[in-house]
Design a protein around this motif. Structure first.
Motif, PDB file in Angstrom:
ATOM      1  N   VAL A  55     -22.283 -28.464  -4.816  1.00 34.99           N
ATOM      2  CA  VAL A  55     -22.236 -29.400  -5.935  1.00 34.99           C
ATOM      3  C   VAL A  55     -22.829 -28.792  -7.200  1.00 34.99           C
ATOM      4  N   THR A  56     -23.883 -28.014  -7.052  1.00 38.42           N
ATOM      5  CA  THR A  56     -24.528 -27.411  -8.221  1.00 38.42           C
ATOM      6  C   THR A  56     -23.855 -26.121  -8.665  1.00 38.42           C
ATOM      7  N   GLY A  57     -22.828 -25.679  -7.934  1.00 38.94           N
ATOM      8  CA  GLY A  57     -22.079 -24.501  -8.342  1.00 38.94           C
ATOM      9  C   GLY A  57     -22.679 -23.186  -7.908  1.00 38.94           C
ATOM     10  N   GLN A  58     -23.735 -23.213  -7.106  1.00 34.16           N
ATOM     11  CA  GLN A  58     -24.338 -21.964  -6.642  1.00 34.16           C
ATOM     12  C   GLN A  58     -23.522 -21.313  -5.530  1.00 34.16           C
ATOM     13  N   ALA A  70     -19.708 -20.921  -5.322  1.00 34.97           N
ATOM     14  CA  ALA A  70     -18.637 -21.109  -6.296  1.00 34.97           C
ATOM     15  C   ALA A  70     -17.345 -21.611  -5.648  1.00 34.97           C
ATOM     16  N   PRO A  71     -16.536 -22.360  -6.404  1.00 35.88           N
ATOM     17  CA  PRO A  71     -15.217 -22.786  -5.906  1.00 35.88           C
ATOM     18  C   PRO A  71     -14.418 -21.589  -5.409  1.00 35.88           C
ATOM     19  N   GLY A  72     -13.862 -21.711  -4.203  1.00 37.74           N
ATOM     20  CA  GLY A  72     -13.084 -20.634  -3.611  1.00 37.74           C
ATOM     21  C   GLY A  72     -13.900 -19.619  -2.840  1.00 37.74           C
ATOM     22  N   GLU A  73     -15.214 -19.664  -2.942  1.00 36.67           N
ATOM     23  CA  GLU A  73     -16.048 -18.676  -2.254  1.00 36.67           C
ATOM     24  C   GLU A  73     -15.971 -18.851  -0.744  1.00 36.67           C
ATOM     25  N   ARG A  74     -15.836 -17.738  -0.031  1.00 35.86           N
ATOM     26  CA  ARG A  74     -15.767 -17.790   1.429  1.00 35.86           C
ATOM     27  C   ARG A  74     -17.147 -18.102   1.989  1.00 35.86           C
ATOM     28  N   LEU A  75     -17.177 -18.970   3.002  1.00 40.54           N
ATOM     29  CA  LEU A  75     -18.429 -19.384   3.624  1.00 40.54           C
ATOM     30  C   LEU A  75     -18.495 -18.820   5.038  1.00 40.54           C
ATOM     31  N   LEU A 115     -15.233 -31.072   0.061  1.00 37.26           N
ATOM     32  CA  LEU A 115     -15.994 -30.038  -0.640  1.00 37.26           C
ATOM     33  C   LEU A 115     -15.793 -28.655  -0.042  1.00 37.26           C
ATOM     34  N   VAL A 116     -15.248 -28.593   1.161  1.00 35.02           N
ATOM     35  CA  VAL A 116     -14.993 -27.326   1.855  1.00 35.02           C
ATOM     36  C   VAL A 116     -13.571 -27.374   2.415  1.00 35.02           C
ATOM     37  N   THR A 117     -12.909 -26.219   2.427  1.00 38.87           N
ATOM     38  CA  THR A 117     -11.593 -26.121   3.045  1.00 38.87           C
ATOM     39  C   THR A 117     -11.684 -25.233   4.285  1.00 38.87           C
ATOM     40  N   LEU A 118     -10.784 -25.454   5.219  1.00 41.05           N
ATOM     41  CA  LEU A 118     -10.742 -24.663   6.446  1.00 41.05           C
ATOM     42  C   LEU A 118      -9.323 -24.204   6.692  1.00 41.05           C
ATOM     43  N   GLU A 119      -9.137 -22.872   6.759  1.00 43.53           N
ATOM     44  CA  GLU A 119      -7.834 -22.287   7.056  1.00 43.53           C
ATOM     45  C   GLU A 119      -7.961 -21.442   8.310  1.00 43.53           C
ATOM     46  N   ASN A 120      -6.933 -21.475   9.138  1.00 48.50           N
ATOM     47  CA  ASN A 120      -6.998 -20.810  10.443  1.00 48.50           C
ATOM     48  C   ASN A 120      -7.332 -19.323  10.350  1.00 48.50           C
ATOM     49  N   GLN A 121      -6.734 -18.634   9.417  1.00 51.69           N
ATOM     50  CA  GLN A 121      -6.926 -17.194   9.320  1.00 51.69           C
ATOM     51  C   GLN A 121      -8.123 -16.796   8.462  1.00 51.69           C
ATOM     52  N   ARG A 122      -8.514 -17.652   7.522  1.00 49.80           N
ATOM     53  CA  ARG A 122      -9.562 -17.304   6.571  1.00 49.80           C
ATOM     54  C   ARG A 122     -10.902 -17.962   6.856  1.00 49.80           C
ATOM     55  N   GLY A 123     -10.910 -19.008   7.657  1.00 48.21           N
ATOM     56  CA  GLY A 123     -12.151 -19.707   7.941  1.00 48.21           C
ATOM     57  C   GLY A 123     -12.521 -20.680   6.829  1.00 48.21           C
ATOM     58  N   PHE A 124     -13.825 -20.883   6.654  1.00 55.21           N
ATOM     59  CA  PHE A 124     -14.308 -21.851   5.676  1.00 55.21           C
ATOM     60  C   PHE A 124     -14.427 -21.234   4.289  1.00 55.21           C
ATOM     61  N   SER A 125     -14.178 -22.065   3.265  1.00 52.23           N
ATOM     62  CA  SER A 125     -14.438 -21.659   1.894  1.00 52.23           C
ATOM     63  C   SER A 125     -14.733 -22.897   1.068  1.00 52.23           C
ATOM     64  N   VAL A 126     -15.397 -22.697  -0.060  1.00 50.62           N
ATOM     65  CA  VAL A 126     -15.691 -23.806  -0.957  1.00 50.62           C
ATOM     66  C   VAL A 126     -14.383 -24.318  -1.549  1.00 50.62           C
ATOM     67  N   PRO A 134     -11.638 -25.531  -4.007  1.00 45.63           N
ATOM     68  CA  PRO A 134     -11.436 -25.198  -5.421  1.00 45.63           C
ATOM     69  C   PRO A 134     -11.570 -26.440  -6.296  1.00 45.63           C
ATOM     70  N   VAL A 135     -11.803 -26.202  -7.580  1.00 51.64           N
ATOM     71  CA  VAL A 135     -11.745 -27.294  -8.552  1.00 51.64           C
ATOM     72  C   VAL A 135     -10.425 -27.160  -9.299  1.00 51.64           C
TER      73      VAL A 135
END
Length: 240
Positions: free
Chosen positions: A39-42, A44-49, A77-88, A90-91
């Motif tokens: 939420v605070t942007g630390q 970043a949108p799209g960043e892999r988790l 707030l988080v997306t999950l893709e089978n091949q890429r895993g978790f990421s923030v 996007p906005v």
């Protein structure tokens, strides 16, 4: 990433103490802290988790972190893709418009119900929340970020307005949308062309609610939410 997270998340000894005292679970602690970083942007949108990196940073174990990330997927707030895993997540312009439209409709409905059902204690809570909010400056010294304590009191004030609505299901949906909108609200501060009179906006909403004027209260809340969106939409490319 770990060093940044360690600075933000604070002393792990305090976290461990909360767990021992039964104040929270490892999963809810991980959820709260990772959500805050997004939420605070630390984070970043799209960043892999990476689960292992997050787990090392908060010393909470991979299972609580994974559970927290799955919850954040459901919150948008988080997306999950089978091949890429978790990421923030996007906005985007479309997401901002969608979140705003949903927030406005739910907030207006809940405020209407709260005004109809609110008692003396509700009125006192609204007045108290506004008093606490107005005592703090909104913007940090850098001019581009919101004070964390102000944001906490801002959240409390807006919740006080709807607290007596009587519908917990919609309150839960409202809370999820508030979290998603929080990222955009923090971004909007960077694009202000002129100072925004937040105190007056919140005072007007309070007075309308306490006067039981549903029409004015809901119109003010709608305008309050949509103003933040307009500020950002002026900066976001239309193709997004």
């Amino acid at each position: 990433m770990a060093s940044v997270l360690e600075d933000e998340l604070g002393a792990t000894a305090d976290t461990a103490g909360d767990i021992r005292n039964g104040k929270s679970t490892r999963s809810t602690i991980a959820l709260s802290r990772i959500r805050h970083l997004i939420v605070t942007g630390q984070l970043a949108p799209g960043e892999r988790l990476v689960v292992s990196s997050l787990a090392d940073a908060i010393e909470g174990g991979q299972t609580p972190v994974r559970e927290a990330l799955m919850r954040l997927v459901s919150e948008g707030l988080v997306t999950l893709e089978n091949q890429r895993g978790f990421s923030v997540a996007p906005v985007s312009r479309r997401d901002l418009e969608d979140v705003t439209a949903a927030r406005v409709e739910i907030e207006v409905l809940l405020v209407r119900w709260a005004i109809e059902r609110g008692d003396d204690q509700w009125e006192a809570d609204v007045i108290g929340a506004f008093h606490k909010l107005r005592k703090l400056q909104k913007i940090e010294a850098d001019g581009e970020s919101i004070r964390s304590m102000w944001e906490e009191r801002h959240r409390e004030f807006h919740f006080s307005l709807v607290a007596k609505s009587g519908n917990q299901t919609l309150l839960d949906v409202r809370d999820m949308l508030y979290q998603r909108a929080d990222r955009y609200r923090r971004l909007s501060v960077r694009y202000l062309q002129a100072p925004r009179d937040d105190v007056k906006e919140h005072e007007d909403m309070m007075q309308a609610a306490l006067s039981r004027d549903v029409a004015i209260a809901t119109a003010l809340i709608r305008s309050h939410i949509e103003t933040t969106t307009r500020i950002l939409l002026a900066e976001v490319p239309s193709k997004d």
